[in-house]
Scaffold this active site. Sequence first.
Site, short mmCIF file in Angstrom:
data_model
loop_
_atom_site.label_atom_id
_atom_site.label_comp_id
_atom_site.label_asym_id
_atom_site.label_seq_id
_atom_site.Cartn_x
_atom_site.Cartn_y
_atom_site.Cartn_z
N CYS A 166 35.97 47.43 52.23
CA CYS A 166 35.63 48.79 51.79
C CYS A 166 34.46 49.36 52.57
O CYS A 166 34.15 50.55 52.44
CB CYS A 166 35.33 48.81 50.30
SG CYS A 166 34.03 47.65 49.80
N GLY A 169 31.54 50.36 43.81
CA GLY A 169 32.27 51.61 43.99
C GLY A 169 33.12 51.60 45.24
O GLY A 169 33.01 50.71 46.08
N VAL A 210 39.18 39.72 40.98
CA VAL A 210 39.36 39.57 42.43
C VAL A 210 40.50 40.45 42.91
O VAL A 210 41.60 40.43 42.33
CB VAL A 210 39.63 38.09 42.79
CG1 VAL A 210 39.87 37.93 44.28
CG2 VAL A 210 38.45 37.22 42.35
N PRO A 211 40.29 41.23 44.00
CA PRO A 211 41.31 42.17 44.49
C PRO A 211 42.31 41.51 45.42
O PRO A 211 42.15 40.35 45.83
CB PRO A 211 40.46 43.20 45.23
CG PRO A 211 39.36 42.37 45.82
CD PRO A 211 39.04 41.32 44.79
N LEU A 222 29.57 44.74 46.96
CA LEU A 222 28.54 45.66 47.43
C LEU A 222 28.28 46.76 46.40
O LEU A 222 29.09 47.65 46.21
CB LEU A 222 28.96 46.29 48.77
CG LEU A 222 29.43 45.31 49.86
CD1 LEU A 222 29.80 46.08 51.14
CD2 LEU A 222 28.39 44.24 50.14
#
Length: 613
Positions: free
Chosen positions: A251, A218, A116-117, A419
């Site tokens: 993102c 990505g 998890v970011p 995604l």
Amino acid sequence: MSELDPDLRALQEVRDRMRRAKAALGVLKGYGQAEIDRVCATMARAGAAAAADLARLTVEETGIGRVHYKILKNLFGSEGTWESIKDEQTVGVLRRDDRQGMVEIATPAGIVAGIVPTTNPVCTATFKALIAVKGRNTIVISPHPRARRCIREAVEVLRRAAERAGAPADIVQCLANPTLSSTAALMEHRDTAVILATGGEGLVKAAYSSGRPAYGVGPGNVPVYIDRSADLARAARSIIASQSFDNATLCSSEQALVLDQPVARKMLAELAARGAHLCEPAEVDLLAAYCNRGGMMNADLVGQDPWKVARAAGFEVPHATTVLLAPQGGVGRDWPLSIEILCPLLSVHEVDGWEEGCEVCTATLKFGGLGHTLGIHANDQDVLDAFFLQKPASRILANGPTSMGAVGYSSGLVPSMSLGCGPQAGNISSDNISARHLINIKRVAYPLRDWVETERADHARAATLGGERAPRGSGLPGDPGLAAAQAGASPRRASSPNTSRGQGARGEATSSRSKVHRAPKAAAAAPPSFTRPVSAIVAPAPTVSAPPAGTATLARSATIAPGGSAARGHEPVGSSLSTGEIEAILSHAGSGCPMGPCKGCPHHEVPSGSCTA
């Protein structure tokens, strides 16, 4: 005794968490669909109830984004995720197809490693936990160190909710002291079934290099093209809303504004009317020096307000500024602001027509956003279709915001905080990852209803094309396997225990063979179609004597010399071979002897493999 090394302690924690996750997995495997849905629904409600508190904690801990939009994200990650998967069947029989004779059955993937970011911590953790548990999996989350407190609190909310629903709390766990080595150990652990990796390019590569199945995502460097046919007011409203959504930390937020020249000035005016600031050349240079550090985005600007980014770069804008617009003359290393920058800052490019717009958008995607997301505002269907067909993006948002659209918040796409960008970007999937990606589907298959007829027709066609009318195991008339079985059913003459198949017996059999000759080969028939009946392809072959009812006839005729033993019917020849056995051997000449190996037989031609008997 000295305190345990932090890295060793973190590695031990991974082992402990995985052991507990494995035990909880054993419990979940016994749950039915109603039970697992009750657990997930309780977790989703608990996540939504804590959305505001966790949003405030997130901004306080990370300094990224805005509380209002963190609340929206947390609600989306909990309620929005659950709403999108609640009706999915993830347990037991998924589908029966009586016509095709197929049954599909869902089984859990196993233990999920969730990375998890820091940009979207709570909503991503909640989302990953829900889609994992929905498939009866357990999950161990490795939080970004800068967001470990808010992620740990979110996980604790979910654990308590799971317990209230009667499930083990350990179906969702979080590493307390994450390090690079512990995250790597989690991904590489032998009990990790699949990895959900959300983060930078290096992390995604590490996930794919771990030796475990992984769904990595990505980076996004999202272009948005404004065509001369666009509704400019609507386009401006969408772009400002998208950039303002948690200060463009998703993102999928727009990065490059590509303007068709005839409407460029008017579009910039529409954006300015909504708080955008068009930067002067000197300000663009200051932003380039601050935002781009050696070709990489400066992490200090992620999720910051536009006025803070401007001040850090060295100039001032009003606090109410919604987005910074920085004109660029191209895309690539010579244009520092053409990289992905996760804050309300857009590079601006003017083009002459949609064809040039296509080129700039494609260049932007290839410069750090391949396979991710693209936006377009146009009312000319031909222009829209050209972009839909030609752009290397897995999600194309037409006439709407890309930030909220790509994740399925403002569009009909599958709601997801992960995604995929597809193989073109080194990802295994181009989907919006969801619960269906975390179940295994095993398939039960029965023979097709017309399989017997199809198999016989196909064998007959192949036999005609190959020149071998009745290959062993084909089931066609003259199949040597069937003939051998028929011959084996006949009683053989008893022999003395001391009698062996010696030289005399073999010589007698060979003598009988010498009296038997093959009939000339028939001319090859035209290749049959699959729809022709077998009887039209392979005609019944003449036989020496009428076989018993219900047995297969031989595919090739044989001529018996006058006075030969075969003329006396099916009497045994010599001490071991019957006439039926000899006929079976002759019918299979050139394809191997059903009575045993040919090696050493005087009638076996070694170069061609054929039988000259």
